[in-house]
Design an enzyme around this catalytic site. Structure first.
Site, PDB file in Angstrom:
ATOM      1  N   HIS A  43       0.844  -1.201   0.000  1.00 41.00           N
ATOM      2  CA  HIS A  43       0.000   0.000   0.000  1.00 41.00           C
ATOM      3  C   HIS A  43       0.882   1.255   0.000  1.00 41.00           C
ATOM      4  O   HIS A  43       0.602   2.230  -0.702  1.00 41.00           O
ATOM      5  CB  HIS A  43      -0.899   0.036   1.235  1.00 41.00           C
ATOM      6  CG  HIS A  43      -1.861  -1.105   1.349  1.00 41.00           C
ATOM      7  ND1 HIS A  43      -1.733  -2.082   2.289  1.00 41.00           N
ATOM      8  CD2 HIS A  43      -2.980  -1.413   0.640  1.00 41.00           C
ATOM      9  CE1 HIS A  43      -2.730  -2.946   2.175  1.00 41.00           C
ATOM     10  NE2 HIS A  43      -3.501  -2.568   1.171  1.00 41.00           N
ATOM     11  N   LEU A 189       3.318  -9.246  -0.563  1.00 39.08           N
ATOM     12  CA  LEU A 189       2.760  -8.709   0.677  1.00 39.08           C
ATOM     13  C   LEU A 189       1.246  -8.636   0.540  1.00 39.08           C
ATOM     14  O   LEU A 189       0.726  -8.340  -0.538  1.00 39.08           O
ATOM     15  CB  LEU A 189       3.327  -7.323   0.968  1.00 39.08           C
ATOM     16  CG  LEU A 189       4.825  -7.263   1.249  1.00 39.08           C
ATOM     17  CD1 LEU A 189       5.237  -5.842   1.597  1.00 39.08           C
ATOM     18  CD2 LEU A 189       5.223  -8.212   2.378  1.00 39.08           C
TER      19      LEU A 189
HETATM   20  P1  AMP Z   1      -6.481  -3.995  -0.414  1.00 45.37           P
HETATM   21  O1  AMP Z   1      -6.303  -3.158   0.806  1.00 45.37           O
HETATM   22  O2  AMP Z   1      -6.006  -5.404  -0.250  1.00 45.37           O
HETATM   23  O3  AMP Z   1      -7.854  -3.882  -1.016  1.00 45.37           O
HETATM   24  O4  AMP Z   1      -5.496  -3.387  -1.491  1.00 45.37           O
HETATM   25  C1  AMP Z   1      -5.525  -2.023  -1.838  1.00 45.37           C
HETATM   26  C2  AMP Z   1      -4.618  -1.812  -3.013  1.00 45.37           C
HETATM   27  O5  AMP Z   1      -3.289  -2.199  -2.678  1.00 45.37           O
HETATM   28  C3  AMP Z   1      -5.019  -2.662  -4.243  1.00 45.37           C
HETATM   29  O6  AMP Z   1      -4.884  -1.873  -5.406  1.00 45.37           O
HETATM   30  C4  AMP Z   1      -4.013  -3.789  -4.194  1.00 45.37           C
HETATM   31  O7  AMP Z   1      -3.757  -4.353  -5.468  1.00 45.37           O
HETATM   32  C5  AMP Z   1      -2.786  -3.070  -3.674  1.00 45.37           C
HETATM   33  N1  AMP Z   1      -1.838  -4.039  -3.093  1.00 45.37           N
HETATM   34  C6  AMP Z   1      -2.094  -5.012  -2.179  1.00 45.37           C
HETATM   35  N2  AMP Z   1      -0.974  -5.732  -1.946  1.00 45.37           N
HETATM   36  C7  AMP Z   1      -0.001  -5.214  -2.727  1.00 45.37           C
HETATM   37  C8  AMP Z   1       1.387  -5.533  -2.936  1.00 45.37           C
HETATM   38  N3  AMP Z   1       1.976  -6.518  -2.316  1.00 45.37           N
HETATM   39  N4  AMP Z   1       2.076  -4.765  -3.822  1.00 45.37           N
HETATM   40  C9  AMP Z   1       1.489  -3.742  -4.483  1.00 45.37           C
HETATM   41  N5  AMP Z   1       0.194  -3.405  -4.334  1.00 45.37           N
HETATM   42  C10 AMP Z   1      -0.544  -4.122  -3.466  1.00 45.37           C
END
Ligand code: AMP
Length: 288
Positions: A43, A189
């Site tokens: 994030h 991650l």
């Molecule tokens: P989430 O909180 O899981 O809904 O993720 C929010 C945003 O963070 C989404 O666009 C995910 O694709 C991105 N995201 C989650 N994990 C990663 C990671 N390891 N590397 C890059 N972006 C991520």
């Protein structure tokens, strides 16, 4: 003057729609990073990219109930608001939006979003209603925020792909993909990693490395030649069996898909290897 500067540099925490309107109505170069909290370096990377490209950055934290196809998964989804806010403060994020479920779903009259049959692949096949929930909530956020750009992670590539198509059909907003941030051991991650024990984390790292090797082997075979296409399919099947037996995991899917279309037509085309699997009852996804 010094105190005024500190006040100006302070992160704005927004909980009400009226406050959101007041805070951002003049912003015309706003980067939006939607999250469900449980923030980690992945994030943080999205936020840093937004801060580099856009004048101001807004991060939302909202665990969206409509995208969970399993009630227990929604209940146990990792939440730690005070830790998240510390991270966001340190990053000097301009706006943090923390709406309630009621606020977001007050306006029920938005057109229903459905996926085409051809889009019901990978995660959409097993998580019924998941992406419909994701697109609907994003649509609601975009109407409230009107960002110039949205930053999303390639870790959730299918989500990025569907959001990019939906947004480009309905808005003049750019959806910017950001690379997947990984742990030292190679695993992507994820907020859900907190649900894994030390052995699980080690296993996930080993699985990521096996998949990376598999991707290289598939790249070597990725030609127009039909014999190689058959060999690739066999190699994926063999790897699937090996991963299940060696690591005692349940694999939901392990598939190669065309990078531009997400179809199975990968011959001589850029492609990605996609996986969804359960480790210790925790569902993990990744792509290479
Ligand atoms: P989430 O909180 O899981 O809904 O993720 C929010 C945003 O963070 C989404 O666009 C995910 O694709 C991105 N995201 C989650 N994990 C990663 C990671 N390891 N590397 C890059 N972006 C991520």
């Amino acid at each position: 003057m010094f105190y005024l500067l500190i006040i100006l540099l302070q992160m704005k925490l927004i909980r009400q729609i009226t406050d959101l309107n007041k805070a951002i109505h003049k912003e015309n170069d706003l980067g939006f990073v939607p999250t469900m909290g449980g923030l980690h370096k992945g994030h943080e990377f999205l936020i840093k990219v937004s801060q580099k490209i856009c004048k101001k950055t807004l991060v939302s934290i909202f665990v969206n109930p409509t995208q969970f196809n399993n009630k227990d998964d929604y209940k146990t989804y990792p939440r730690d608001l005070s830790k998240d806010l510390k991270i966001l403060k340190k990053l000097k994020v301009d706006f943090v939006y923390l709406p309630t479920v009621n606020q977001i779903y007050k306006n029920k009259r938005l057109p229903r979003i459905t996926l085409k049959k051809s889009q019901k692949i990978l995660c959409a096949r097993s998580r019924k209603g998941h992406f419909e929930g994701v697109l609907d909530v994003l649509n609601r956020f975009v109407k409230l925020i009107s960002p110039k750009m949205i930053f999303m992670g390639e870790k959730d590539f299918q989500q990025y792909f569907l959001v990019k198509n939906f947004i480009s059909q309905n808005y003049k907003i750019k959806v910017y993909p950001c690379k997947t941030i990984r742990d030292k051991n190679g695993m992507a991650l994820s907020s859900r990693n907190i649900l894994l024990n030390r052995t699980n984390l080690k296993t996930a790292g080993l699985i990521a490395n096996k998949l990376l090797k598999l991707k290289f082997s598939l790249l070597k075979k990725n030609s127009l030649n039909n014999v190689n296409a058959k060999k690739s399919k066999k190699l994926i099947q063999k790897s699937k069996k090996m991963l299940i037996n060696k690591f005692n995991i349940k694999i939901e899917y392990l598939e190669c898909r065309n990078l531009m279309t997400l179809t199975t037509n990968t011959k001589n085309k850029p492609f990605k290897l996609f996986i969804a699997y359960y480790l210790n009852n925790v569902r993990l996804i990744d792509n290479f």
